[in-house]
Every structure is written in structure tokens, then in C-alpha cells.
Design a protein around this motif. Structure first.
Motif, PDB file in Angstrom:
ATOM      1  N   GLY A 196       0.773  -1.233   0.000  1.00  0.00           N
ATOM      2  CA  GLY A 196       0.000   0.000   0.000  1.00  0.00           C
ATOM      3  C   GLY A 196       0.801   1.278   0.000  1.00  0.00           C
ATOM      4  O   GLY A 196       0.275   2.335  -0.309  1.00  0.00           O
ATOM      5  N   ASP A 197       2.078   1.217   0.377  1.00  0.00           N
ATOM      6  CA  ASP A 197       2.938   2.404   0.324  1.00  0.00           C
ATOM      7  C   ASP A 197       3.364   2.663  -1.111  1.00  0.00           C
ATOM      8  O   ASP A 197       3.018   1.920  -2.014  1.00  0.00           O
ATOM      9  N   VAL A 198       4.132   3.711  -1.285  1.00  0.00           N
ATOM     10  CA  VAL A 198       4.822   3.943  -2.549  1.00  0.00           C
ATOM     11  C   VAL A 198       6.303   4.087  -2.251  1.00  0.00           C
ATOM     12  O   VAL A 198       6.692   4.611  -1.206  1.00  0.00           O
ATOM     13  N   SER A 199       7.122   3.589  -3.154  1.00  0.00           N
ATOM     14  CA  SER A 199       8.574   3.788  -3.059  1.00  0.00           C
ATOM     15  C   SER A 199       8.926   4.973  -3.929  1.00  0.00           C
ATOM     16  O   SER A 199       8.475   5.078  -5.071  1.00  0.00           O
ATOM     17  N   LEU A 200       9.723   5.856  -3.368  1.00  0.00           N
ATOM     18  CA  LEU A 200      10.205   7.019  -4.104  1.00  0.00           C
ATOM     19  C   LEU A 200      11.676   6.813  -4.420  1.00  0.00           C
ATOM     20  O   LEU A 200      12.472   6.555  -3.514  1.00  0.00           O
ATOM     21  N   GLN A 209      21.223   5.609  -6.840  1.00  0.00           N
ATOM     22  CA  GLN A 209      19.874   6.069  -6.562  1.00  0.00           C
ATOM     23  C   GLN A 209      19.624   5.974  -5.064  1.00  0.00           C
ATOM     24  O   GLN A 209      20.315   5.248  -4.357  1.00  0.00           O
ATOM     25  N   TRP A 210      18.629   6.713  -4.600  1.00  0.00           N
ATOM     26  CA  TRP A 210      18.208   6.681  -3.209  1.00  0.00           C
ATOM     27  C   TRP A 210      16.719   6.366  -3.173  1.00  0.00           C
ATOM     28  O   TRP A 210      15.978   6.707  -4.089  1.00  0.00           O
ATOM     29  N   ALA A 252      18.747  13.877  -1.594  1.00  0.00           N
ATOM     30  CA  ALA A 252      17.666  13.049  -1.049  1.00  0.00           C
ATOM     31  C   ALA A 252      18.021  12.500   0.331  1.00  0.00           C
ATOM     32  O   ALA A 252      17.139  12.291   1.163  1.00  0.00           O
ATOM     33  N   THR A 253      19.314  12.302   0.589  1.00  0.00           N
ATOM     34  CA  THR A 253      19.713  11.791   1.915  1.00  0.00           C
ATOM     35  C   THR A 253      19.310  12.764   3.027  1.00  0.00           C
ATOM     36  O   THR A 253      19.019  12.337   4.134  1.00  0.00           O
ATOM     37  N   GLU A 254      19.248  14.050   2.721  1.00  0.00           N
ATOM     38  CA  GLU A 254      18.832  15.057   3.705  1.00  0.00           C
ATOM     39  C   GLU A 254      17.354  14.915   4.058  1.00  0.00           C
ATOM     40  O   GLU A 254      16.910  15.431   5.080  1.00  0.00           O
ATOM     41  N   GLU A 255      16.593  14.216   3.211  1.00  0.00           N
ATOM     42  CA  GLU A 255      15.157  14.027   3.423  1.00  0.00           C
ATOM     43  C   GLU A 255      14.823  12.601   3.854  1.00  0.00           C
ATOM     44  O   GLU A 255      13.674  12.175   3.774  1.00  0.00           O
ATOM     45  N   GLY A 256      15.836  11.837   4.286  1.00  0.00           N
ATOM     46  CA  GLY A 256      15.592  10.510   4.820  1.00  0.00           C
ATOM     47  C   GLY A 256      15.669   9.359   3.832  1.00  0.00           C
ATOM     48  O   GLY A 256      15.342   8.229   4.174  1.00  0.00           O
ATOM     49  N   PHE A 257      16.095   9.626   2.608  1.00  0.00           N
ATOM     50  CA  PHE A 257      16.273   8.560   1.622  1.00  0.00           C
ATOM     51  C   PHE A 257      17.545   7.778   1.954  1.00  0.00           C
ATOM     52  O   PHE A 257      18.486   8.322   2.525  1.00  0.00           O
TER      53      PHE A 257
END
Length: 63
Positions: free
Chosen positions: A20-24, A48-49, A31-36
Motif C-alpha cells: 500500500g505504500d509507494v517507493s520514491l 539512486q536513493w 535526497a539523503t537530507e530528506e531521509g532517503f
């Protein structure tokens, strides 16, 4: 079906996952600064992250 959008200003590929989630997926190192987290490769030019979020996450903007 794969779609594209933005998550907190970072361009992402949006891929649904069975639970049910989505993978970004992002190519942007910020992206690492946003938790990737790193996904797959260790070569910077193809790294990729990835991050899983709810499909209705308010930070996710679909194109």
C-alpha cells in the motif's frame, strides 16, 4: 504503473508497492537530507536513493 513527481523539492520516480505504500526513487544526492537511503549501486554516477511513504503523504507532489 510508474509515475513521477516531487518530494520536498526533489524529483522522484513513484512506484507502488504491494503493501500500500509507494517507493520514491531519486537520483539527487540531496535526497539523503530528506531521509532517503542508498539503493543498489555504489558508483556515484549511477547511485539512486529510495524512501517509502504513504501514497497520500502531504509532501508528495505528483506530476
Amino acid at each position: 504503473m510508474t509515475r513521477f513527481g516531487r518530494y520536498r523539492g526533489i524529483r522522484v520516480e513513484i512506484v507502488p508497492v504491494p503493501r500500500g505504500d509507494v517507493s520514491l526513487f531519486a537520483d539527487d544526492p540531496r535526497a539523503t537530507e530528506e531521509g532517503f537511503v542508498p539503493f543498489g549501486f555504489e558508483r556515484p554516477e549511477i547511485q539512486q536513493w529510495v524512501k517509502n511513504v504513504a501514497p497520500d503523504d502531504p509532501e508528495l507532489r505528483r506530476d
